[in-house]
Design an enzyme around this catalytic site. Structure first.
Site, PDB file in Angstrom:
ATOM      1  N   GLU A  54      -4.264  -0.640   0.297  1.00  0.00           N
ATOM      2  CA  GLU A  54      -4.656  -1.397   1.487  1.00  0.00           C
ATOM      3  C   GLU A  54      -6.169  -1.363   1.688  1.00  0.00           C
ATOM      4  OE1 GLU A  54      -0.950  -1.244   4.555  1.00  0.00           O
ATOM      5  OE2 GLU A  54      -1.796   0.706   3.984  1.00  0.00           O
ATOM      6  N   GLU A  80       5.718   2.587   0.081  1.00  0.00           N
ATOM      7  CA  GLU A  80       6.268   3.078   1.346  1.00  0.00           C
ATOM      8  C   GLU A  80       7.767   2.865   1.491  1.00  0.00           C
ATOM      9  OE1 GLU A  80       1.878   2.395   2.170  1.00  0.00           O
ATOM     10  OE2 GLU A  80       3.463   1.446   0.985  1.00  0.00           O
TER      11      GLU A  80
END
Length: 259
Positions: A113, A133
């Protein structure tokens, strides 16, 4: 607060290096605060024309600091942590000077990210990039589900997000996630070379070009083209535009001053 972000200035480029190699550059609150401070420090420095974000040791970043996250006992602190992370990445994305991520080893979760918040990305051949995730029963929370499908086809973004499986640098290049694949050991040098090409441009035009692409994607085409027209008209009045035309006629590189 320990020093977990190293900042070096090299020929007009600020190199930000995540410096927790013993933790695979896991990103915690210290990293976030130091990244924000570093961006603030170089924002007004006219000698800095571009930023490179890299990682020390074996990898770019393994993602958020799980030790810090596991210390949270209620949703509130976790929400605050994600908020700080999101804020720092937004500052990088909106930064008026172009940025390049130099990915080696792997960039997972919050590490990817961070790379997504940069304007461009270089990855070493063999590097892996992913949002794992889902395998932990959660989802990316610092822009991954939104920035990734703005860079790659939605089906590829869904594959990465919903399976949690990483992709290698070559496939990342094919789908548009990275701009360049470097040979092993060469990501940082390639990213600095790319940043140097960006730094040679006119600062006002670079900042405006970023805004046109980023903001224009959220507009309908007619409004975006109108925004483009007005932006270019403003740039026409700058000294850099005059210098650029003069340099073109004289067949030499432009000497831009950001005015």
């Amino acid at each position: 607060m320990s020093n977990v972000l190293r900042v070096e200035l090299r020929n007009g480029i600020a190199v930000f290096t995540l410096d927790r190699p013993d933790r695979l550059n896991a990103i915690g609150t210290d990293t976030v605060e130091q990244l924000k401070r570093a961006l603030e420090d170089v924002r007004g420095d006219d000698d800095v024309r571009a930023v490179v974000v890299a990682g020390a040791g074996r990898a770019f970043s393994a993602g958020p600091d799980l030790g810090e996250i596991e210390s949270f006992t209620t949703p509130g602190p976790f929400r605050a942590f994600v908020g700080r992370l999101t804020e720092a990445y937004a500052l990088l994305e909106d930064f008026p000077k172009p940025s390049v991520a130099a990915v080696h080893g792997f960039a997972f979760g919050g590490g990817l990210e961070l790379a997504l918040a940069c304007d461009l990305r270089v990855a070493e051949r063999g590097a892996r990039l992913g949002l794992p995730e889902m395998k932990l029963g959660v989802l990316p929370g610092a822009g991954g589900t939104q920035r990734l499908p703005r860079l790659v086809p939605p089906a590829v973004a869904k594959e990465m997000i919903l399976t949690g499986e990483p992709i290698d640098a070559d496939r990342a290049r094919q789908v548009g996630l990275v701009n360049e694949v470097a040979e092993p050991g060469g990501a940082l040098a390639a990213a600095e070379a790319l940043a140097a090409r960006l730094a040679a441009g006119a600062p006002l035009a670079l900042a405006a070009g970023k805004r046109l692409v980023d903001y224009g994607l959220g507009m309908d085409l007619e409004a975006a083209i109108a925004y483009e027209r007005e932006t270019v008209a403003v740039l026409f009045c700058t000294e850099d535009r005059i210098e650029g035309l003069k340099a073109f006629r004289e067949r030499r590189p432009g000497e831009f001053r950001g005015v």
